[in-house]
Design a protein around this motif. Structure first.
Motif, PDB file in Angstrom:
ATOM      1  N   LYS A 169       0.775  -1.281  -0.058  1.00 34.48           N
ATOM      2  CA  LYS A 169      -0.025   0.204  -0.178  1.00 34.48           C
ATOM      3  C   LYS A 169       0.777   1.175  -0.045  1.00 34.48           C
ATOM      4  CE  LYS A 169      -4.021  -2.123   2.204  1.00 34.48           C
ATOM      5  NZ  LYS A 169      -5.011  -1.935   3.225  1.00 34.48           N
ATOM      6  N   GLY A 170       2.324   1.128   0.046  1.00 34.84           N
ATOM      7  CA  GLY A 170       3.105   2.234  -0.099  1.00 34.84           C
ATOM      8  C   GLY A 170       3.335   3.061   1.385  1.00 34.84           C
ATOM      9  N   ARG A 171       2.842   2.349   2.375  1.00 38.50           N
ATOM     10  CA  ARG A 171       3.088   2.835   3.643  1.00 38.50           C
ATOM     11  C   ARG A 171       4.388   2.688   4.421  1.00 38.50           C
ATOM     12  NH1 ARG A 171      -2.674   0.352   5.890  1.00 38.50           N
ATOM     13  NH2 ARG A 171      -3.703   1.659   4.641  1.00 38.50           N
ATOM     14  N   ILE A 172       5.050   1.729   3.887  1.00 40.75           N
ATOM     15  CA  ILE A 172       6.284   1.168   4.429  1.00 40.75           C
ATOM     16  C   ILE A 172       7.418   1.213   3.059  1.00 40.75           C
ATOM     17  CG2 ILE A 172       7.795  -0.345   5.409  1.00 40.75           C
ATOM     18  CD1 ILE A 172       5.544  -0.923   7.172  1.00 40.75           C
ATOM     19  N   GLU A 173       8.353   1.751   3.047  1.00 36.76           N
ATOM     20  CA  GLU A 173       9.316   1.833   1.917  1.00 36.76           C
ATOM     21  C   GLU A 173      10.501   0.798   2.183  1.00 36.76           C
ATOM     22  OE1 GLU A 173      12.190   4.583  -0.642  1.00 36.76           O
ATOM     23  OE2 GLU A 173      11.192   5.629   0.907  1.00 36.76           O
ATOM     24  N   ILE A 174      10.750  -0.213   1.393  1.00 32.33           N
ATOM     25  CA  ILE A 174      11.645  -1.141   1.342  1.00 32.33           C
ATOM     26  C   ILE A 174      12.990  -0.518   0.349  1.00 32.33           C
ATOM     27  CG2 ILE A 174      12.798  -3.209   1.095  1.00 32.33           C
ATOM     28  CD1 ILE A 174       9.997  -4.537   2.118  1.00 32.33           C
ATOM     29  N   LEU A 175      14.308  -0.601   1.188  1.00 28.35           N
ATOM     30  CA  LEU A 175      15.228   0.003   0.323  1.00 28.35           C
ATOM     31  C   LEU A 175      15.921  -1.382   0.040  1.00 28.35           C
ATOM     32  CD1 LEU A 175      16.349   2.607   2.640  1.00 28.35           C
ATOM     33  CD2 LEU A 175      15.118   3.145   0.495  1.00 28.35           C
ATOM     34  N   ALA A 185       6.251   7.625   9.763  1.00 28.77           N
ATOM     35  CA  ALA A 185       4.919   7.115   9.368  1.00 28.77           C
ATOM     36  C   ALA A 185       4.189   6.734  10.607  1.00 28.77           C
ATOM     37  CB  ALA A 185       5.254   5.919   8.340  1.00 28.77           C
ATOM     38  N   ILE A 186       4.754   6.249  11.733  1.00 31.43           N
ATOM     39  CA  ILE A 186       4.051   5.846  12.813  1.00 31.43           C
ATOM     40  C   ILE A 186       3.199   7.307  13.431  1.00 31.43           C
ATOM     41  CG2 ILE A 186       4.242   5.084  15.259  1.00 31.43           C
ATOM     42  CD1 ILE A 186       6.456   3.247  14.198  1.00 31.43           C
ATOM     43  N   GLU A 187       4.350   8.347  13.467  1.00 33.92           N
ATOM     44  CA  GLU A 187       3.821   9.615  13.987  1.00 33.92           C
ATOM     45  C   GLU A 187       2.616  10.029  13.055  1.00 33.92           C
ATOM     46  OE1 GLU A 187       6.952  12.346  14.640  1.00 33.92           O
ATOM     47  OE2 GLU A 187       7.917  10.857  15.783  1.00 33.92           O
ATOM     48  N   ARG A 188       2.580   9.885  11.954  1.00 36.84           N
ATOM     49  CA  ARG A 188       1.757  10.612  11.021  1.00 36.84           C
ATOM     50  C   ARG A 188       0.365   9.516  10.991  1.00 36.84           C
ATOM     51  NH1 ARG A 188       5.945  11.119   7.342  1.00 36.84           N
ATOM     52  NH2 ARG A 188       5.395   9.173   6.195  1.00 36.84           N
ATOM     53  N   LYS A 189       0.572   8.442  11.504  1.00 34.54           N
ATOM     54  CA  LYS A 189      -0.715   7.460  11.592  1.00 34.54           C
ATOM     55  C   LYS A 189      -0.905   6.761  10.385  1.00 34.54           C
ATOM     56  CE  LYS A 189      -2.769   9.669  15.756  1.00 34.54           C
ATOM     57  NZ  LYS A 189      -1.922   8.913  16.914  1.00 34.54           N
ATOM     58  N   VAL A 230       1.093   4.069   9.498  1.00 27.99           N
ATOM     59  CA  VAL A 230       1.368   2.810  10.098  1.00 27.99           C
ATOM     60  C   VAL A 230       1.329   2.750  11.669  1.00 27.99           C
ATOM     61  CG1 VAL A 230       3.180   1.103  10.360  1.00 27.99           C
ATOM     62  CG2 VAL A 230       2.965   2.384   8.431  1.00 27.99           C
ATOM     63  N   TYR A 231       0.629   1.851  12.161  1.00 27.55           N
ATOM     64  CA  TYR A 231       0.422   1.466  13.519  1.00 27.55           C
ATOM     65  C   TYR A 231       1.314   0.864  14.134  1.00 27.55           C
ATOM     66  CZ  TYR A 231      -4.013   4.253  12.390  1.00 27.55           C
ATOM     67  OH  TYR A 231      -4.614   5.101  12.060  1.00 27.55           O
ATOM     68  N   ARG A 232       1.740   1.154  15.239  1.00 23.31           N
ATOM     69  CA  ARG A 232       2.438   0.274  16.209  1.00 23.31           C
ATOM     70  C   ARG A 232       1.579  -0.221  17.242  1.00 23.31           C
ATOM     71  NH1 ARG A 232       6.389   0.924  20.630  1.00 23.31           N
ATOM     72  NH2 ARG A 232       7.916  -0.768  20.297  1.00 23.31           N
ATOM     73  N   TYR A 233       1.350  -1.727  17.152  1.00 26.03           N
ATOM     74  CA  TYR A 233       0.680  -2.244  18.207  1.00 26.03           C
ATOM     75  C   TYR A 233       1.288  -2.515  19.397  1.00 26.03           C
ATOM     76  CZ  TYR A 233      -2.588  -2.349  14.330  1.00 26.03           C
ATOM     77  OH  TYR A 233      -3.300  -2.221  13.111  1.00 26.03           O
ATOM     78  N   LYS A 234       0.562  -2.472  20.404  1.00 23.02           N
ATOM     79  CA  LYS A 234       1.345  -2.812  21.721  1.00 23.02           C
ATOM     80  C   LYS A 234       0.677  -4.074  22.398  1.00 23.02           C
ATOM     81  CE  LYS A 234       2.486   1.872  22.420  1.00 23.02           C
ATOM     82  NZ  LYS A 234       1.985   3.189  22.980  1.00 23.02           N
ATOM     83  N   HIS A 235       1.407  -4.945  22.744  1.00 21.88           N
ATOM     84  CA  HIS A 235       0.853  -6.383  23.214  1.00 21.88           C
ATOM     85  C   HIS A 235       1.079  -6.471  24.808  1.00 21.88           C
ATOM     86  CE1 HIS A 235      -0.052  -8.147  19.600  1.00 21.88           C
ATOM     87  NE2 HIS A 235       0.984  -7.514  18.937  1.00 21.88           N
TER      88      HIS A 235
END
Length: 71
Positions: A38-44, A60-64, A66-71
């Motif tokens: 979806k283009g949310r994470i770029e792989i180099l 990307a996490i700060e702009r929401k 991509v979400y960082r889930y907390k378990h």
């Protein structure tokens, strides 16, 4: 001394492997690659290595995007 000051002003770039990025985000491999598609994470690509710029992932996490889930 200048080299030390330069390192503090310009810290070295940080990169994650795809596995480290998945761990950082607490997401599955499938979810990780869905975000890539979806283009949310770029792989180099560096030769046969795939890396993710840690600073861009954090942004990307700060702009929401991509979400960082907390378990």
């Amino acid at each position: 001394m200048e080299a030390m000051a330069d390192t503090k002003a310009n810290p070295p770039k940080r990169y994650y492997t795809p596995e480290q990025a998945q761990e950082h985000l607490h997401i599955s491999r499938a979810t990780f690659y869905r975000n890539v598609k979806k283009g949310r994470i770029e792989i180099l690509k560096f030769g046969n290595k795939s890396l993710i710029d840690a600073d861009k992932l954090d942004e990307a996490i700060e702009r929401k995007e991509v979400y960082r889930y907390k378990h």
